[in-house]
Design a protein around this motif. Sequence first.
Motif, short mmCIF file in Angstrom:
data_model
loop_
_atom_site.label_atom_id
_atom_site.label_comp_id
_atom_site.label_asym_id
_atom_site.label_seq_id
_atom_site.Cartn_x
_atom_site.Cartn_y
_atom_site.Cartn_z
N VAL A 54 -1.92 13.38 7.40
CA VAL A 54 -2.08 14.78 7.02
C VAL A 54 -1.83 15.65 8.24
CG1 VAL A 54 -3.69 16.50 6.15
CG2 VAL A 54 -3.74 14.18 5.23
N GLY A 55 -0.93 16.62 8.09
CA GLY A 55 -0.62 17.52 9.19
C GLY A 55 -0.55 18.96 8.72
N THR A 56 -0.90 19.86 9.62
CA THR A 56 -0.85 21.28 9.30
C THR A 56 -0.39 22.08 10.50
OG1 THR A 56 -2.10 23.19 8.46
CG2 THR A 56 -3.29 21.66 9.88
N THR A 60 5.82 20.37 11.89
CA THR A 60 4.70 19.62 11.29
C THR A 60 5.22 18.42 10.50
OG1 THR A 60 3.46 21.70 11.14
CG2 THR A 60 2.63 19.82 9.89
N ARG A 61 6.26 18.64 9.70
CA ARG A 61 6.82 17.51 8.95
C ARG A 61 7.37 16.46 9.90
NH1 ARG A 61 9.15 16.42 3.40
NH2 ARG A 61 10.28 14.49 3.74
N THR A 62 8.02 16.87 10.97
CA THR A 62 8.55 15.93 11.95
C THR A 62 7.42 15.06 12.49
OG1 THR A 62 10.37 17.38 12.55
CG2 THR A 62 9.72 15.73 14.18
N PRO A 117 0.84 -1.20 0.00
CA PRO A 117 0.00 0.00 0.00
C PRO A 117 0.87 1.25 0.00
CG PRO A 117 -0.72 -1.55 1.70
CD PRO A 117 0.57 -2.06 1.15
N ARG A 118 0.37 2.29 -0.64
CA ARG A 118 1.07 3.57 -0.70
C ARG A 118 0.57 4.47 0.42
NH1 ARG A 118 -1.01 4.42 -6.52
NH2 ARG A 118 -2.67 3.56 -5.29
N LEU A 119 1.47 4.84 1.30
CA LEU A 119 1.16 5.76 2.40
C LEU A 119 1.78 7.10 2.05
CD1 LEU A 119 0.23 6.57 5.23
CD2 LEU A 119 2.30 5.52 6.13
N VAL A 120 0.94 8.11 1.92
CA VAL A 120 1.42 9.45 1.61
C VAL A 120 1.26 10.32 2.85
CG1 VAL A 120 0.96 11.55 0.27
CG2 VAL A 120 1.01 9.32 -0.87
N GLY A 121 2.35 10.96 3.22
CA GLY A 121 2.32 11.95 4.28
C GLY A 121 2.31 13.33 3.65
N PHE A 122 1.46 14.20 4.14
CA PHE A 122 1.39 15.56 3.62
C PHE A 122 1.47 16.54 4.78
CE2 PHE A 122 -1.28 19.31 2.60
CZ PHE A 122 -0.38 19.91 1.73
N SER A 123 2.48 17.38 4.72
CA SER A 123 2.70 18.39 5.75
C SER A 123 2.48 19.76 5.13
CB SER A 123 4.13 18.27 6.28
OG SER A 123 4.42 19.35 7.12
N ALA A 124 1.58 20.53 5.70
CA ALA A 124 1.22 21.84 5.14
C ALA A 124 2.15 22.95 5.59
CB ALA A 124 -0.23 22.18 5.48
N ASN A 125 3.38 22.59 5.86
CA ASN A 125 4.33 23.62 6.26
C ASN A 125 4.82 24.39 5.04
OD1 ASN A 125 5.66 20.95 5.87
ND2 ASN A 125 7.48 22.23 5.83
#
Length: 194
Positions: free
Chosen positions: A78-80, A19-21, A4-12
Amino acid sequence: MTRPRLVGFSANIQRPSKTRTLVEAIAAEAAVRLPVEVRIFDLVDAGPGLGAALTRDQLSLPARRLVEAVEEADALVVGTPVYKGAYTGLFKHLFDLVSPEALAGKPVALAATGGGPRHALVVEHALRPLFGFFTALTVPTAVYASDPDFREGGLDAAAIRQRVAEAGDQLATLAGARAAASAAPLARAAGGAR
C-alpha cells in the motif's frame, strides 16, 4: 496449491506516478522471493464513484471491485502520496469502506512518496496506525521516497532501492508463512483421506 494473491494499491490520482513506481518495485521484490499473483491498482481505477459513496452499497462497480481486491488479497503493498503531512483523503475513504476484519493478520508493506524529506515519518505516524486498527501484519521496513530519489520515472537512490528490497523480502516471508499455515490443514486432511 494456488499462488497467494499480492495486491498493490497506489493512492495516486494520475498515471504515471512515483507512488505507483514505488508500489510496483516492492511488489516485484516480493514476487522474486515468493511465487505470487500480482495485481496493481491505482486510486484512479476506482473512478469518480468512490468519492460519491458514503456507504459500501453506494460504491460504483469499479470502486467496489477495488475494495474487494484489497479485502481478498493474501498480502498487500500500500502506497500513498503525501499531501500536507498525511495520506490522501480518498485513500482514507477507500479504507473506511474496507471491512475491519478483512485485513486481520494480512501481511502489508507500507510506502509513501512526497516532495521532500519533511514527510518521511508519515508512514510511521499515519499509515502504520491505520493498519494497526485493522490488525494487519505490517512489515517492519516501511519505504518513503521523495522527488530526489527518482530519475526518469524509476527509483534512483541506492538507499531507497535497499529499503524496497528489505520490505519485499519481509512481505514475501510473511505471505509465504501465512500461505503455508493455511495449506497445512488441507494437506493433513488430504493425507488422512487416503
